[in-house]
Design a protein around this motif. Structure first.
Motif, PDB file in Angstrom:
ATOM      1  N   ILE A  66       1.034  -1.094   0.130  1.00 25.57           N
ATOM      2  CA  ILE A  66       0.024  -0.024  -0.118  1.00 25.57           C
ATOM      3  C   ILE A  66       0.967   1.368  -0.056  1.00 25.57           C
ATOM      4  O   ILE A  66       1.875   1.298   0.688  1.00 25.57           O
ATOM      5  CB  ILE A  66      -0.784  -0.026   1.166  1.00 25.57           C
ATOM      6  N   ASN A  67       0.695   2.074  -0.775  1.00 21.97           N
ATOM      7  CA  ASN A  67       1.209   3.529  -0.642  1.00 21.97           C
ATOM      8  C   ASN A  67       0.276   4.521  -0.258  1.00 21.97           C
ATOM      9  O   ASN A  67      -0.872   4.649  -0.692  1.00 21.97           O
ATOM     10  CB  ASN A  67       1.580   3.880  -2.212  1.00 21.97           C
ATOM     11  N   LEU A  68       0.614   5.202   0.914  1.00 27.54           N
ATOM     12  CA  LEU A  68      -0.357   6.113   1.482  1.00 27.54           C
ATOM     13  C   LEU A  68      -0.240   7.397   0.657  1.00 27.54           C
ATOM     14  O   LEU A  68       0.714   7.805   0.422  1.00 27.54           O
ATOM     15  CB  LEU A  68       0.175   6.459   3.063  1.00 27.54           C
ATOM     16  N   LYS A  69      -1.327   7.725   0.527  1.00 22.41           N
ATOM     17  CA  LYS A  69      -1.648   9.205  -0.046  1.00 22.41           C
ATOM     18  C   LYS A  69      -2.204  10.498   0.829  1.00 22.41           C
ATOM     19  O   LYS A  69      -3.248  10.165   1.236  1.00 22.41           O
ATOM     20  CB  LYS A  69      -2.579   9.166  -1.188  1.00 22.41           C
ATOM     21  N   ALA A  70      -1.444  11.124   1.511  1.00 20.32           N
ATOM     22  CA  ALA A  70      -1.633  12.350   2.172  1.00 20.32           C
ATOM     23  C   ALA A  70      -2.509  13.166   1.713  1.00 20.32           C
ATOM     24  O   ALA A  70      -2.621  13.429   0.392  1.00 20.32           O
ATOM     25  CB  ALA A  70      -0.415  13.116   2.674  1.00 20.32           C
ATOM     26  N   THR A  71      -3.433  13.667   2.489  1.00 23.33           N
ATOM     27  CA  THR A  71      -4.604  14.818   2.154  1.00 23.33           C
ATOM     28  C   THR A  71      -4.690  15.966   3.035  1.00 23.33           C
ATOM     29  O   THR A  71      -4.315  15.718   4.429  1.00 23.33           O
ATOM     30  CB  THR A  71      -5.682  14.093   1.530  1.00 23.33           C
ATOM     31  N   ASN A  72      -5.096  17.027   2.710  1.00 26.33           N
ATOM     32  CA  ASN A  72      -5.203  18.071   3.645  1.00 26.33           C
ATOM     33  C   ASN A  72      -6.671  18.143   4.280  1.00 26.33           C
ATOM     34  O   ASN A  72      -6.980  18.723   5.225  1.00 26.33           O
ATOM     35  CB  ASN A  72      -5.143  19.361   2.951  1.00 26.33           C
TER      36      ASN A  72
END
Length: 121
Positions: free
Chosen positions: A48-54
């Motif tokens: 899994i690649n985490l995708k940060a979000t605001n």
């Protein structure tokens, strides 16, 4: 034909044992593109690649297959650290994993386990 269809449905219901694992996508931008390797009983089953979000955190859900009930070992490998968790099937069928940075800058993977589905709003 009807009997074959019924047999197929019964086998799928009783033969397919899965853990449903949800990965919380972080709101901390330092965790963007962080790669997690997921191992079940010491075998790599998912990456899994985490995708940060605001905004509000989102969730990526995957199903991890297991051959039998009972106790299993779920491991999450991040860089050079492995987080290990004992989980029981079917009592802890639904799992939520959350990655966050501690104040000292070290990464921690938190886990929630339960028998019923999580509700995300």
């Amino acid at each position: 034909m009807k009997k074959l269809l019924i047999l197929l449905i019964v086998l799928c219901v009783f033969g397919c044992k899965k853990y449903v694992v949800s990965f919380e996508q972080p709101t901390n931008m330092k965790l963007d593109n962080l790669k997690l390797e997921v191992l079940l009983d010491k075998k790599k089953v998912q990456e899994i690649n985490l995708k940060a979000t605001n905004a509000m955190p989102s969730y990526e859900t995957v199903a991890l297959s297991t051959s039998d009930g009972g106790k299993h070992l779920l491991q999450v490998k991040v860089k050079d650290t492995i987080f290990s968790y004992d989980i029981n099937y079917p009592e802890e069928k639904y799992i939520l994993l959350t990655a966050h940075l501690k104040e000292n800058g070290k990464l921690h993977i938190g886990i929630l386990k339960q028998q019923y589905k999580f509700r995300f709003h």
